[in-house]
Design an enzyme around this catalytic site. Sequence first.
Site, mmCIF file in Angstrom:
data_model
loop_
_atom_site.group_PDB
_atom_site.id
_atom_site.type_symbol
_atom_site.label_atom_id
_atom_site.label_comp_id
_atom_site.label_asym_id
_atom_site.label_seq_id
_atom_site.Cartn_x
_atom_site.Cartn_y
_atom_site.Cartn_z
ATOM 1 C CE LYS A 104 -6.300 10.356 1.469
ATOM 2 N NZ LYS A 104 -7.645 10.472 2.018
ATOM 3 N NE ARG A 105 -1.106 2.212 -4.677
ATOM 4 C CZ ARG A 105 -0.048 1.100 -4.755
ATOM 5 N NH1 ARG A 105 0.504 0.377 -4.003
ATOM 6 N NH2 ARG A 105 0.867 2.088 -6.072
#
Length: 565
Positions: free
Chosen positions: A297-298
Site C-alpha cells: 500500500k505504501r
Amino acid sequence: MAYVVVAPRVGVKLRLVPDVTTSTRMVFRGMRVFAMSTAAPPSKDSIRVRFAPSPTGNLHVGGARTALFNYLFARANGGKFVLRIEDTDLERSTKESEEALIRDLTWLGLDWDEGPDVGGNYGPYRQSERNALYKEYAEKLLQSGHVYRCFCTNEELEKMKEIAKLKQLPPVYMGKWATATDSEVQEQLEKRSPYTYRFRVPKTGSLKINDLIRGEVRWNLDTLGDFVIMRSNGQPVYNFCVTVDDATMAVSHVIRAEEHLPNTLRQGLIYEALGFSLPKFAHVSLILAPDKSKLSKRHGATSVGQFKEMGFLPHAMVNYLALLGWGDGTENEFFTIDQLVEKFTIERVNKSGAVFDSAKLRWMNGQYLRSLPSDQLTSLFGNRWKNSGLTTEAEGSFIEEAALLLKEGIDVITDADTALSNLLSYPLYSTLACPEGKPLLEDNLHEIADSLVAAYDRGDFTSALDEGSTGWKNWVKDFGKSIQRKGKSLFMPLRVLLTGKLHGPDMGSTLLLLHKAGKCDVVARESRFIPLEERFGMLRKLDWEALKRAEPTAESTDPAMVAAT
C-alpha cells in the site's frame, strides 16, 4: 514429480531415490519410499485449478494475477477453474470482503466453473463450511499414527522455543507427546485437558518437487519438526485445510504465489499420509514495486477495486497483469482475453519478480480507451461528467464533440474530469504572468487583443463560429491578414487570448465547443465555465502595462478563476 523418503525409527541413513514411474508405496530395504505423483500428466479433461483467496481485505493485484494465470491455464487446456474461499480466519474474514472479491473477479471477466456462488460437484466451496471434512481426515491421520494428540501448554511450547534459540537450532517441537503411552494420553483425556493434533514428521529424509516454474525444489525433513494440523479449539490449520481441499476437489495443478512455496513441505507430507497423489505445483514470482521491494500500500494503489475506481478498464487491467511475468515470445504487448487463452503456457512464466509499472498501465489503458467505439467512449465520458457535476446531461452533441476533442489526452476515465474542466476554464492572467507568457506580452499582444475585441464587437467573430469549422477557418485567415500575422505569430496569441492557455487541443474545435457551451444549458454552473462573452469582457479590462511590468511567476492569482467561483 515429488518424493518423500522416510526411514523407520532405526537410524537408517537415507538417500534420495531415482525417479519412478508410478504412484505407489514400495518397501525398500528397511525404508519406505513414497512416490507422490503420477507418471503421465493429467489428461485435459482432468485438469482442475483453483484460486483460493482469503476474504480478509481487498483483492490485491498479485492475487488477481494469480487468478488470471489459473484461469488462462484452465481455459487453454480445456480444464476447470474453481473459486474457493479460504475463510478459516474467523476474526478477519467478512462477508463484505468475499462479495468484493467476487465483484472484482467478475469485473476482470474471470468466470469460474465452480464456486460458492455457482455450486459444483466438489462443494462446499467455503472452508468454513467444510469443518466436518477436516475433522474426518484428522481422525484418519490419528488412527494411522501420522498424527498424535499434543497436550503441551503454551508455556511449555515457549520454553522449547527458547531452548532451541539458545542452542541455535530450528524451533522444532521437542515435547514428550510424540512418544507418550496410551495411558498417559488417556489420563489427560479424562482430565479434559485441551490438546492439538500434531503431525508426526520423519526425523530424516527429504521432499523434492519439480516446480513447473522454478524447477527442482528440495527440503530436508530434519528442519521441520512436528507441526499442528488442528488447534485445541477444533479449528483446522491452514496447511491442513488446503491439502484436504485440493485433494478432495481433485485439483491437478496448484498455481500460486512463491510466498506459498515453503508451505509445500508440510502439505506434501499430509498428502502422503492421507494416500493422495501430489498435484503439480507452479509458484509464481511476486509482483515488485519500482524499488524492487514487495508491492504494498505504501507504493500507492494495489487493489483491483482501487484501479476500478480510478477509471481503469478491465480489459487493459487483464492485459497488463498477464504481462507481469509472462510473454508470448514476441514484441507484442496487446492481447484480448481470447488471445491470452490461445497463447498462454505455464512454461513461459518467468520465475523472476515482475515490477509493477503504474505509468505503463496508464499508457496501456489509454490505448484501450481510445480504441473503443466512439459511442461507447462518449457514453463513458458523458456519464462520468454528469456524475461529477460538470454537465447536466450525459449525452447529446456537446458531449459527443467534447469526447472526440479530448480523448487523446485521457488515459483513464477519471482524467476526463480534468480534461473538460481545463477546456472550460480561462486562466488568462496566470498564463500571461508565467515565464512562457512573457514573450507574448512583449510581442504587442495588447494590439492583437484590441483587434480581437473589435471583431467580437462587430459580430464578425460570433458569426464565424455560428457557421462552424468553415466559418472559423475563413475568419482566422481574414483576421491574420488584417493584422499582418500568420502561422505561430498569429495562432499562439489567439490561443492565449481566447482559451487562456499556451497549449491544448485543436483551437478551432475548442472554440466551436466553447461557443456551443455558451448557448446551451449542458454545462453545469459548478464547472467554473467562463463563456466567450465573459472572456472578451475580461480582455477589455486588462491592464496590459501592469502585466508587462510584473515579474514572471509560476503561481499567480487568476481573476478569471476568481470570477468563476
